[in-house]
Design a protein around this motif. Structure first.
Motif, PDB file in Angstrom:
ATOM      1  N   TRP A  48       0.795  -1.236   0.000  1.00  0.00           N
ATOM      2  CA  TRP A  48       0.000   0.000   0.000  1.00  0.00           C
ATOM      3  C   TRP A  48       0.822   1.276   0.000  1.00  0.00           C
ATOM      4  O   TRP A  48       0.406   2.285  -0.578  1.00  0.00           O
ATOM      5  N   GLN A  87      -6.196   2.537  -2.406  1.00  0.00           N
ATOM      6  CA  GLN A  87      -6.403   1.373  -3.262  1.00  0.00           C
ATOM      7  C   GLN A  87      -7.628   0.594  -2.778  1.00  0.00           C
ATOM      8  O   GLN A  87      -7.831   0.429  -1.573  1.00  0.00           O
ATOM      9  N   GLU A 124      -5.727   3.690 -12.494  1.00  0.00           N
ATOM     10  CA  GLU A 124      -4.301   3.957 -12.670  1.00  0.00           C
ATOM     11  C   GLU A 124      -3.899   5.351 -12.178  1.00  0.00           C
ATOM     12  O   GLU A 124      -3.160   6.079 -12.851  1.00  0.00           O
ATOM     13  N   TRP A 169       1.022   1.273 -11.964  1.00  0.00           N
ATOM     14  CA  TRP A 169      -0.030   2.281 -11.820  1.00  0.00           C
ATOM     15  C   TRP A 169      -1.257   1.597 -11.223  1.00  0.00           C
ATOM     16  O   TRP A 169      -1.762   0.625 -11.788  1.00  0.00           O
ATOM     17  N   ARG A 170      -1.713   2.094 -10.081  1.00  0.00           N
ATOM     18  CA  ARG A 170      -2.793   1.450  -9.331  1.00  0.00           C
ATOM     19  C   ARG A 170      -4.072   2.283  -9.350  1.00  0.00           C
ATOM     20  O   ARG A 170      -4.046   3.518  -9.260  1.00  0.00           O
ATOM     21  N   ASP A 171      -5.204   1.569  -9.426  1.00  0.00           N
ATOM     22  CA  ASP A 171      -6.511   2.216  -9.256  1.00  0.00           C
ATOM     23  C   ASP A 171      -6.634   2.688  -7.810  1.00  0.00           C
ATOM     24  O   ASP A 171      -6.142   2.028  -6.886  1.00  0.00           O
ATOM     25  N   HIS A 172      -7.298   3.822  -7.614  1.00  0.00           N
ATOM     26  CA  HIS A 172      -7.522   4.343  -6.259  1.00  0.00           C
ATOM     27  C   HIS A 172      -8.933   4.879  -6.121  1.00  0.00           C
ATOM     28  O   HIS A 172      -9.443   5.543  -7.032  1.00  0.00           O
TER      29      HIS A 172
END
Length: 198
Positions: free
Chosen positions: A47, A140, A163, A171-174
């Motif tokens: 995280w 996240q 992303e 690149w992470r979704d939030h």
């Protein structure tokens, strides 16, 4: 960074928030902070990524010495042990009067409610002392502990951004969660000098 603003603010809040104190991150915190980051690696991964070497810590400290950034430690009252950190990032003035926040608990005291009280206090500090109008947290979707924390403090869900941030090598979704100074009961505070009259 000068802790005078935090000290005055805490004196006014001491009856409501008795288990934690706040103070700005400092050079003297390096050894304790790095030890806690190491001890909390399993809690933080994937995280958040915090400085884990003296060189990274000094860069982190320099970043939060800038006028549009603040790093606030949540400490256990009495012992002074660092329970977590809350960063107020990218403070934008003018018509926006907003910032984003990021935070992390440390493993030795995690799960004891210190971060709920600490984040609540930092939100009040941001609204009453820094005269901000809005704070946003990007989380996240699978980070259940973080989502639970912002819900407890009173943030509202505003949507999901694909992303959005580069975390743990991708690149992470939030999810986006926010709180404004009109959503909680705060001391009457004059608007910041940079807020236009109209």
């Amino acid at each position: 960074m000068d802790d005078a603003g935090i000290e005055v603010f805490q004196a006014e809040q001491s009856n409501s928030f008795s288990r934690v104190t706040l103070r700005h991150l400092a050079s003297d915190d390096q050894d304790e902070f790095l030890g806690l980051v190491n001890a909390s690696a399993d809690l933080h991964r994937p995280w958040v990524s915090l400085p884990s070497t003296p060189e990274q810590y000094q860069g982190y400290l320099a970043r939060y010495a800038q006028p549009d950034e603040e790093s606030v430690l949540v400490c256990v009252r009495g012992s002074g042990a660092i329970a977590g950190v809350v960063n107020i990032n990218s403070i934008i003035r003018g018509r926006f009067q907003s910032a984003s926040i990021a935070y992390a608990a440390f493993a030795p005291t995690a799960g004891q409610g210190y971060m709920t009280e600490g984040l609540t206090l930092v939100v009040r500090y941001a609204f009453e002392q820094l005269q901000l109008h809005r704070l946003e947290a990007q989380i996240q979707p699978d980070n259940n502990a973080s989502l639970k924390l912002v819900r407890k403090v009173g943030f509202r869900y505003e949507g999901c951004s694909p992303e959005l941030l580069y975390i743990d090598g991708a690149w992470r979704d939030h999810e986006r969660w926010a709180i404004t100074n009109t959503m909680i009961d705060i001391r009457p505070t004059p608007p910041h000098a940079t807020l236009p009259e109209r």
